[in-house]
Design an enzyme around this catalytic site. Structure first.
Site, PDB file in Angstrom:
ATOM      1  N   ASP A 354      17.830   8.184  -2.805  1.00  0.00           N
ATOM      2  CA  ASP A 354      17.160   6.922  -3.081  1.00  0.00           C
ATOM      3  C   ASP A 354      17.715   6.423  -4.418  1.00  0.00           C
ATOM      4  O   ASP A 354      17.889   7.210  -5.347  1.00  0.00           O
ATOM      5  CB  ASP A 354      15.652   7.132  -3.186  1.00  0.00           C
ATOM      6  CG  ASP A 354      14.934   5.847  -3.543  1.00  0.00           C
ATOM      7  OD1 ASP A 354      15.120   4.850  -2.842  1.00  0.00           O
ATOM      8  OD2 ASP A 354      14.204   5.855  -4.550  1.00  0.00           O
ATOM      9  N   LYS A 355      18.021   5.139  -4.522  1.00  0.00           N
ATOM     10  CA  LYS A 355      18.696   4.638  -5.731  1.00  0.00           C
ATOM     11  C   LYS A 355      17.796   4.616  -6.955  1.00  0.00           C
ATOM     12  O   LYS A 355      18.054   5.294  -7.954  1.00  0.00           O
ATOM     13  CB  LYS A 355      19.247   3.225  -5.489  1.00  0.00           C
ATOM     14  CG  LYS A 355      19.936   2.625  -6.734  1.00  0.00           C
ATOM     15  CD  LYS A 355      20.272   1.180  -6.551  1.00  0.00           C
ATOM     16  CE  LYS A 355      19.083   0.274  -6.766  1.00  0.00           C
ATOM     17  NZ  LYS A 355      18.625   0.183  -8.164  1.00  0.00           N
ATOM     18  N   THR A 356      16.732   3.845  -6.877  1.00  0.00           N
ATOM     19  CA  THR A 356      15.927   3.583  -8.061  1.00  0.00           C
ATOM     20  C   THR A 356      15.150   4.811  -8.508  1.00  0.00           C
ATOM     21  O   THR A 356      14.402   5.407  -7.737  1.00  0.00           O
ATOM     22  CB  THR A 356      14.945   2.419  -7.798  1.00  0.00           C
ATOM     23  OG1 THR A 356      15.690   1.298  -7.324  1.00  0.00           O
ATOM     24  CG2 THR A 356      14.200   2.039  -9.064  1.00  0.00           C
ATOM     25  N   THR A 480      18.576   1.905  -0.599  1.00  0.00           N
ATOM     26  CA  THR A 480      17.911   1.086  -1.615  1.00  0.00           C
ATOM     27  C   THR A 480      17.328  -0.183  -0.994  1.00  0.00           C
ATOM     28  O   THR A 480      17.804  -0.657   0.050  1.00  0.00           O
ATOM     29  CB  THR A 480      18.909   0.699  -2.732  1.00  0.00           C
ATOM     30  OG1 THR A 480      18.249  -0.130  -3.678  1.00  0.00           O
ATOM     31  CG2 THR A 480      20.105  -0.056  -2.171  1.00  0.00           C
ATOM     32  N   GLY A 481      16.342  -0.714  -1.645  1.00  0.00           N
ATOM     33  CA  GLY A 481      15.764  -1.996  -1.234  1.00  0.00           C
ATOM     34  C   GLY A 481      16.460  -3.161  -1.890  1.00  0.00           C
ATOM     35  O   GLY A 481      16.159  -4.330  -1.608  1.00  0.00           O
ATOM     36  N   LYS A 508      12.947   3.652   5.638  1.00  0.00           N
ATOM     37  CA  LYS A 508      13.841   4.686   5.116  1.00  0.00           C
ATOM     38  C   LYS A 508      13.994   5.863   6.076  1.00  0.00           C
ATOM     39  O   LYS A 508      15.085   6.431   6.223  1.00  0.00           O
ATOM     40  CB  LYS A 508      13.358   5.169   3.753  1.00  0.00           C
ATOM     41  CG  LYS A 508      13.523   4.126   2.652  1.00  0.00           C
ATOM     42  CD  LYS A 508      13.092   4.653   1.297  1.00  0.00           C
ATOM     43  CE  LYS A 508      13.314   3.603   0.216  1.00  0.00           C
ATOM     44  NZ  LYS A 508      12.930   4.075  -1.130  1.00  0.00           N
ATOM     45  N   ASP A 527      11.628   9.949  -4.758  1.00  0.00           N
ATOM     46  CA  ASP A 527      10.593  10.165  -5.775  1.00  0.00           C
ATOM     47  C   ASP A 527       9.312  10.770  -5.213  1.00  0.00           C
ATOM     48  O   ASP A 527       8.368  11.015  -5.943  1.00  0.00           O
ATOM     49  CB  ASP A 527      10.283   8.876  -6.533  1.00  0.00           C
ATOM     50  CG  ASP A 527       9.757   7.773  -5.618  1.00  0.00           C
ATOM     51  OD1 ASP A 527       9.358   8.080  -4.480  1.00  0.00           O
ATOM     52  OD2 ASP A 527       9.738   6.611  -6.063  1.00  0.00           O
ATOM     53  N   ASP A 531       8.898   7.405  -0.656  1.00  0.00           N
ATOM     54  CA  ASP A 531       9.931   8.049   0.153  1.00  0.00           C
ATOM     55  C   ASP A 531       9.372   9.155   1.046  1.00  0.00           C
ATOM     56  O   ASP A 531      10.140   9.862   1.703  1.00  0.00           O
ATOM     57  CB  ASP A 531      11.014   8.646  -0.758  1.00  0.00           C
ATOM     58  CG  ASP A 531      11.719   7.587  -1.581  1.00  0.00           C
ATOM     59  OD1 ASP A 531      11.942   6.489  -1.064  1.00  0.00           O
ATOM     60  OD2 ASP A 531      12.025   7.855  -2.759  1.00  0.00           O
TER      61      ASP A 531
END
Length: 638
Positions: A354-356, A480-481, A508, A527, A531
């Protein structure tokens, strides 16, 4: 073997490593009734039995001394066999109990009918079994003890401040809201917040981070970590079971109670080995009787087979390694909730990040701007709480720029902010960036002073993590969103193989399924909050940045700190753990393949016989070898 050892969940005995048996009747066990069943007890029984065995070997009153050794030294094995049979889980103690009982009953019978007795073999067998179990327990307790090691991190006392005076109290007396004084070099007694002082804290024992972490007022501290050179006053926020360390210990205990596929296999093999030993032992007895070798000789072969086939080494082969790997994981900053999760890590083909908050910090940072634009923008934005405003102020502080006083501050919805500095109107507004970055234009009396580019800050740790993972032959994907432009830019910056952009939280898990449909084993790193569905769907769910929240249910492995490099450590530990398990299983099974025929007398025609006492020594040594081999895992560099 140790009936005084009890816990609420299945697991291994901390004294000897044997599986604990379900206790159906709690009333029959009184407190303190079995006190003394410890490593020292086996050593004491060994010395007494050895002293009594000497006259038996010399031929002095073998019946009398043999009987004393049988009931005094052998009672622990007989009682253990009774508990295993009551629980319908025959194992090591059952085999030993049957072996020494058969030898004793035959010897007593032989005294009255004038046959050769087995008192010499019986007493030496029990003596060596006691010594062997003492050796085993020392080796096993050294390899086990994950929870003991973690509990040692806590100090016994705390220096509490009450009514302006310092007093030392036991840890159990601490309450939330108490203020404690922590001297240089002392351990933090419980989770809390620094209210006075500055110091560097060594958190390596709970986060795996070797560098000391600077702590000052308002920073959180964790129980069991070590204070540096400064003195701290800490307000306690969590005590007892609510502390981070207690949560870690709870997860370690749950992981030790869970079983990997290899352990299930070894447990099943140990059970079948017990059955084979009992059947094989009595078949050996019948065959030697049929060969007219004499009842005494046949009984001796029966005893040797039962002893040599004790499945202790096989039963410990996997649990010991799993216990050590669980502790090793906690020391390196990640918590294994399920052993199956750690086992799955070695088969992963692709890691989906997950990016953020995982690959990036989840906060804006300035990527391009001159000092003048930053100074003006930060001065105006100092009065705003917007995330972009905070990033600008932080950048000004980083560059050492002094902010100017602002009057007539005003927030313009959808546009930005404005205010007056030294009589000039300064506006900070959004602008079209045409790329992954957010653009901010700074205007002074309507004249463009400069443009500031901001973007989600990529973690430097992410670059190293992805480089190491790709070197291990794994593919990297990102979800990512954010927009296509942002996702494409970060994927290019980090060398990511595949990415999914504009993905809503609820979608996701579908992306995980898509990767799995291509035949990939997927590790999802997120996180642990939005997720959760994806973490559950993945072959391996890893929650990153858990901090002090050790109760994330959706992940099999939890990272204590926000460091994607720990993913590399997880996979390395998985490989190392599996390798050690295979080595131990190979030794434990291979030993029995060779030793069982020898014990049965397969080479008796060549004069090669394995005596019961020697069989006991070999059985014990096999367990020691398995335990020592497992302990080598502790030295593994991740």
């Amino acid at each position: 073997m140790h009936p005084e050892v009890r816990q609420e969940k299945p697991g291994m005995c901390p004294e000897c490593g044997m599986n604990l048996i379900l206790e159906k009747d709690h009333k029959e066990h009184g407190e303190g009734k079995h006190a003394g069943h410890s490593t020292r007890m086996f050593l004491r029984k060994f010395w007494v039995s050895l002293a009594l065995t000497i006259p038996v070997v010399l031929g002095f009153y073998p019946w009398i001394f043999g009987t004393i050794v049988f009931f005094y030294g052998g009672w622990v094995f007989l009682a253990g066999a009774a508990r295993e049979l009551k629980a319908r889980l025959p194992g090591m103690m059952t085999l030993i109990g049957v072996a020494i009982s058969a030898a004793y009953v035959w010897s007593v019978y032989a005294v009255f009918v004038g046959e050769d007795t087995l008192f010499w073999e019986l007493t030496t067998l029990i003596t060596i079994m006691l010594f062997g179990h003492w050796l085993e327990m020392r080796a096993v307790s050294g390899a086990q003890g994950a929870l003991k090691e973690l509990s040692k991190l806590l100090p016994d006392t705390a220096e509490i401040i009450r009514n302006g005076k310092n007093e030392t109290v036991s840890l159990s007396e601490l309450r939330e809201g108490d203020v404690v004084f922590v001297r240089p070099g002392a351990r933090i007694p419980s989770d809390g917040v620094v209210i006075e002082g500055r110091s560097d804290i060594n958190e390596s024992m709970v986060t795996g981070e070797s560098a000391p972490v600077a702590k000052s007022v308002s920073n959180e501290v964790i129980a069991g970590t070590i204070n540096g050179d400064g003195s701290l006053k800490i307000k306690i926020t969590k005590v007892g079971e609510r502390t981070f360390l207690a949560g870690v210990m709870r997860l370690v205990q749950e992981a030790q109670a869970s079983k990997s596929r290899l352990q299930i296999l070894s447990d099943r093999a140990a059970f079948y080995l017990t059955v084979i030993a009992i059947v094989g032992g009595f078949v050996t007895l019948v065959l030697w009787l049929g060969a007219k070798a004499g009842f005494g000789f046949a009984m001796e072969r029966l005893v040797a087979v039962l002893v040599i086939a004790c499945p202790h080494a096989l039963g410990l082969a996997v649990p010991l390694v799993a216990s050590i790997s669980t502790t090793l994981a906690a020391r390196h900053g990640f918590l294994v909730k399920q052993r199956l999760a750690l086992e799955a890590a070695r088969n992963i083909d692709i890691v989906l990040f997950d990016k953020t908050g995982t690959l990036t910090k989840g906060e804006y940072g300035v990527t391009k701007a001159d000092d003048n634009a930053i100074q003006l923008a930060a001065s105006v934005d100092a009065l705003s709480e917007h995330v972009v405003a905070k990033a600008l102020v932080a950048e000004a502080a980083k560059r050492g720029l002094e902010l100017s006083p602002v009057v007539d501050f005003q927030r313009v919805p959808g546009r930005g902010v404005r205010g007056r500095i030294d009589g000039f109107e300064v506006r900070v507004e959004g602008a079209e960036s045409g790329g992954p970055e957010t653009a901010i234009v700074v205007l002074k009396n309507g004249e463009n002073v400069g443009t500031i580019a901001l973007a989600d800050i990529i973690r430097e740790e992410s670059r190293q993590a992805i480089k190491d993972l790709k070197a291990m032959g794994l593919k990297i994907a990102m979800i990512t969103g954010d927009s296509e432009g942002v996702a494409k830019w970060i994927a290019k910056e980090l060398g990511i193989d595949e990415y999914f952009a504009k993905v809503l939280p609820g979608e996701k898990s579908e992306k995980v399924k898509l990767l799995q449909s291509k035949g990939s084993k997927v590790a999802m790193v997120g996180d642990g909050v939005n997720d959760a569905p994806a973490l559950t769907q993945a072959d391996l769910g890893i929650a990153i940045g858990a901090g002090t929240n050790v109760a994330i249910e959706s992940a099999g492995i939890i990272l204590v700190r926000n460091d994607p490099r720990d993913i590399v450590k997880i996979i390395r530990l998985s490989w190392a753990t599996y390798s050690k398990m295979i080595q131990n299983i190979f030794w434990a099974t291979g030993y029995n393949v060779v030793a069982l025929p020898l014990a049965a007398g397969a080479l008796a025609f060549q004069g090669i016989l394995l005596q019961p006492a020697l069989a006991a020594l070999f059985m014990s040594l096999s367990t020691v070898i398995v335990a020592v081999n497992a302990m080598f895992l502790r030295r593994k560099a991740l």
